[in-house]
Scaffold this motif. Structure first.
Motif, PDB file in Angstrom:
ATOM      1  N   GLY A  79       0.808  -1.216   0.000  1.00 23.89           N
ATOM      2  CA  GLY A  79       0.000   0.000   0.000  1.00 23.89           C
ATOM      3  C   GLY A  79       0.836   1.258   0.000  1.00 23.89           C
ATOM      4  N   SER A  80       1.930   1.266   0.769  1.00 23.62           N
ATOM      5  CA  SER A  80       2.787   2.449   0.816  1.00 23.62           C
ATOM      6  C   SER A  80       3.488   2.667  -0.517  1.00 23.62           C
ATOM      7  CB  SER A  80       3.822   2.312   1.937  1.00 23.62           C
ATOM      8  OG  SER A  80       4.656   1.177   1.738  1.00 23.62           O
ATOM      9  N   ALA A  81       3.814   1.575  -1.213  1.00 26.32           N
ATOM     10  CA  ALA A  81       4.439   1.689  -2.528  1.00 26.32           C
ATOM     11  C   ALA A  81       3.449   2.262  -3.539  1.00 26.32           C
ATOM     12  CB  ALA A  81       4.944   0.324  -3.000  1.00 26.32           C
ATOM     13  N   VAL A  82       2.203   1.788  -3.478  1.00 24.28           N
ATOM     14  CA  VAL A  82       1.160   2.292  -4.378  1.00 24.28           C
ATOM     15  C   VAL A  82       0.918   3.774  -4.123  1.00 24.28           C
ATOM     16  CG1 VAL A  82      -1.294   2.159  -4.923  1.00 24.28           C
ATOM     17  CG2 VAL A  82       0.039   0.063  -4.672  1.00 24.28           C
ATOM     18  N   GLU A  83       0.889   4.165  -2.857  1.00 24.51           N
ATOM     19  CA  GLU A  83       0.678   5.572  -2.504  1.00 24.51           C
ATOM     20  C   GLU A  83       1.788   6.445  -3.083  1.00 24.51           C
ATOM     21  OE1 GLU A  83       0.111   8.377   1.491  1.00 24.51           O
ATOM     22  OE2 GLU A  83       0.415   6.208   1.665  1.00 24.51           O
ATOM     23  N   ALA A  84       3.026   5.969  -2.979  1.00 27.43           N
ATOM     24  CA  ALA A  84       4.163   6.734  -3.508  1.00 27.43           C
ATOM     25  C   ALA A  84       4.066   6.885  -5.020  1.00 27.43           C
ATOM     26  CB  ALA A  84       5.470   6.047  -3.122  1.00 27.43           C
ATOM     27  N   MET A  85       3.647   5.812  -5.708  1.00 30.59           N
ATOM     28  CA  MET A  85       3.505   5.883  -7.166  1.00 30.59           C
ATOM     29  C   MET A  85       2.346   6.793  -7.561  1.00 30.59           C
ATOM     30  SD  MET A  85       4.414   2.021  -8.542  1.00 30.59           S
ATOM     31  CE  MET A  85       3.377   1.114  -7.370  1.00 30.59           C
ATOM     32  N   ASP A  86       1.235   6.713  -6.818  1.00 28.68           N
ATOM     33  CA  ASP A  86       0.071   7.550  -7.117  1.00 28.68           C
ATOM     34  C   ASP A  86       0.392   9.032  -6.932  1.00 28.68           C
ATOM     35  OD1 ASP A  86      -1.471   5.387  -7.776  1.00 28.68           O
ATOM     36  OD2 ASP A  86      -2.451   5.228  -5.814  1.00 28.68           O
ATOM     37  N   LYS A  87       1.240   9.334  -5.956  1.00 31.32           N
ATOM     38  CA  LYS A  87       1.622  10.727  -5.711  1.00 31.32           C
ATOM     39  C   LYS A  87       2.648  11.222  -6.728  1.00 31.32           C
ATOM     40  CE  LYS A  87       0.825  10.915  -0.719  1.00 31.32           C
ATOM     41  NZ  LYS A  87       1.479  11.047   0.615  1.00 31.32           N
ATOM     42  N   GLY A  88       3.244  10.287  -7.465  1.00 30.20           N
ATOM     43  CA  GLY A  88       4.261  10.662  -8.441  1.00 30.20           C
ATOM     44  C   GLY A  88       5.628  10.892  -7.838  1.00 30.20           C
ATOM     45  N   SER A  89       5.808  10.512  -6.570  1.00 29.28           N
ATOM     46  CA  SER A  89       7.103  10.703  -5.924  1.00 29.28           C
ATOM     47  C   SER A  89       8.121   9.647  -6.337  1.00 29.28           C
ATOM     48  CB  SER A  89       6.939  10.687  -4.403  1.00 29.28           C
ATOM     49  OG  SER A  89       6.320   9.487  -3.967  1.00 29.28           O
ATOM     50  N   GLY A 114       2.717  -7.396  -4.879  1.00 30.23           N
ATOM     51  CA  GLY A 114       3.607  -6.302  -5.264  1.00 30.23           C
ATOM     52  C   GLY A 114       3.826  -6.261  -6.762  1.00 30.23           C
ATOM     53  N   LEU A 115       4.000  -7.416  -7.374  1.00 33.62           N
ATOM     54  CA  LEU A 115       4.175  -7.487  -8.820  1.00 33.62           C
ATOM     55  C   LEU A 115       2.958  -6.924  -9.547  1.00 33.62           C
ATOM     56  CD1 LEU A 115       5.708 -11.082  -9.179  1.00 33.62           C
ATOM     57  CD2 LEU A 115       6.916  -8.918  -9.516  1.00 33.62           C
ATOM     58  N   LYS A 116       1.773  -7.315  -9.096  1.00 36.22           N
ATOM     59  CA  LYS A 116       0.542  -6.847  -9.731  1.00 36.22           C
ATOM     60  C   LYS A 116       0.383  -5.332  -9.610  1.00 36.22           C
ATOM     61  CE  LYS A 116      -2.103 -11.157  -9.196  1.00 36.22           C
ATOM     62  NZ  LYS A 116      -3.251 -11.812  -8.530  1.00 36.22           N
ATOM     63  N   CYS A 117       0.694  -4.798  -8.440  1.00 38.68           N
ATOM     64  CA  CYS A 117       0.604  -3.349  -8.233  1.00 38.68           C
ATOM     65  C   CYS A 117       1.546  -2.598  -9.171  1.00 38.68           C
ATOM     66  CB  CYS A 117       0.936  -2.999  -6.780  1.00 38.68           C
ATOM     67  SG  CYS A 117      -0.281  -3.551  -5.579  1.00 38.68           S
ATOM     68  N   LEU A 118       2.751  -3.118  -9.317  1.00 38.06           N
ATOM     69  CA  LEU A 118       3.741  -2.463 -10.172  1.00 38.06           C
ATOM     70  C   LEU A 118       3.344  -2.531 -11.641  1.00 38.06           C
ATOM     71  CD1 LEU A 118       6.888  -3.794  -8.323  1.00 38.06           C
ATOM     72  CD2 LEU A 118       6.287  -1.376  -8.599  1.00 38.06           C
ATOM     73  N   VAL A 119       2.894  -3.694 -12.091  1.00 39.10           N
ATOM     74  CA  VAL A 119       2.480  -3.844 -13.484  1.00 39.10           C
ATOM     75  C   VAL A 119       1.292  -2.929 -13.776  1.00 39.10           C
ATOM     76  CG1 VAL A 119       1.466  -5.438 -15.164  1.00 39.10           C
ATOM     77  CG2 VAL A 119       3.405  -6.176 -13.757  1.00 39.10           C
TER      78      VAL A 119
END
Length: 271
Positions: A79-89, A114-119
């Motif tokens: 979730g924290s990784a997704v949040e960082a990507m959504d924020k564009g950071s 994690g793989l699915k979130c990244l893809v």
């Protein structure tokens, strides 16, 4: 604290790295420190503080990237990784020091979520690190079966060869990942694909003495008498690699039986 340190250091006649080494790391971002050094013409200390500031910013960014990679690799922290990507950071395709992407980290740990979130965020499923290893290659080496299945379904190149283990099937053969090899073969991996030395997965399995892998590859049609670039068949490799007569005899028996079924002729390496 930084301003007082600057004054005290100036009074003591300390300059440059000697003066700055005792300061709090906050000195790197405190402009009053630069002002203090500037007022007494201490160019050496000014240069040190400026370089330290950019160095701290670099390390802060690097540490943030490491935390992002760790979140992608750790179950329950995606979730924290997704949040960082959504924020564009951070980007889903950000790379680490050795060229590994977040997908490499998630594949290494077998974190399919994690793989699915990244893809889903646009990560390149066939990204290569500095050794040309793909996320699929990482998953194979670590025996992460679920990750292998997911990456294949997401479009990973099943024949992507790297500088370490060759193709994913060869990587599986080296490490006796029989279950992974089965999945790769079922997905269409070439059983007799070769590396830069003309070795097939069967050569590599023979070199490592992996009997179950040898049996699987032969069952799936691997050429028992295929010679590599040095003219060596898997049986030759088995003889050269093993002093354990029991293991060697079992391999030779399996390879000779399969070779007899092939007609007994030694095959030239692939062009």
């Amino acid at each position: 604290m930084s301003t007082r340190f600057s004054f005290t250091a100036r009074q003591c006649g300390l300059k440059g790295s000697t003066a700055c080494s005792a300061a709090s790391t906050s000195i790197a971002s405190n402009l009053s420190s630069l002002s203090s050094f500037s007022s007494c013409g201490d160019l050496e200390s000014m240069s040190f503080v400026t370089q330290r500031r950019y160095s701290d910013e670099f390390h802060s960014e690097e540490q943030g990237l490491e935390r992002f990679f760790e979140a992608c690799a750790s179950r329950g922290r995606e979730g924290s990784a997704v949040e960082a990507m959504d924020k564009g950071s951070v980007s889903a395709n950000s790379r680490g020091v050795f060229g590994d992407s977040a997908l490499h980290y998630a594949a290494h740990s077998g974190n399919v979520t994690g793989l699915k979130c990244l893809v889903a965020h646009g990560a390149d499923v066939n990204a290569r690190n500095h050794l040309q290893v793909t996320p699929l290659g990482k998953a194979v080496v670590e025996g992460q079966l679920a990750a292998v299945r997911y990456l294949l379904s997401a479009g990973a190149d099943i024949e992507a060869a790297d500088d370490v283990s060759g193709t994913p099937l060869m990587a599986a053969a080296r490490r006796s990942r029989t279950d992974v090899a089965q999945v790769l073969l079922d997905a269409g991996a070439r059983v007799d694909g070769t590396d830069s030395f003309g070795n097939t997965a069967l050569h590599l399995a023979a070199a490592e003495g992996h009997l179950s892998m040898l049996a699987l590859l032969l069952k799936r049609g691997a050429a028992a008498r295929r010679a590599n670039a040095r003219g060596q068949t898997p049986a030759d490799i088995a003889v050269a690699s093993w002093t354990d007569n029991l293991t060697k005899d079992k391999m030779l028996h399996m390879l000779r039986d399969a070779g007899d079924e092939d007609g007994g002729a030694r095959e030239s390496p692939e062009a």
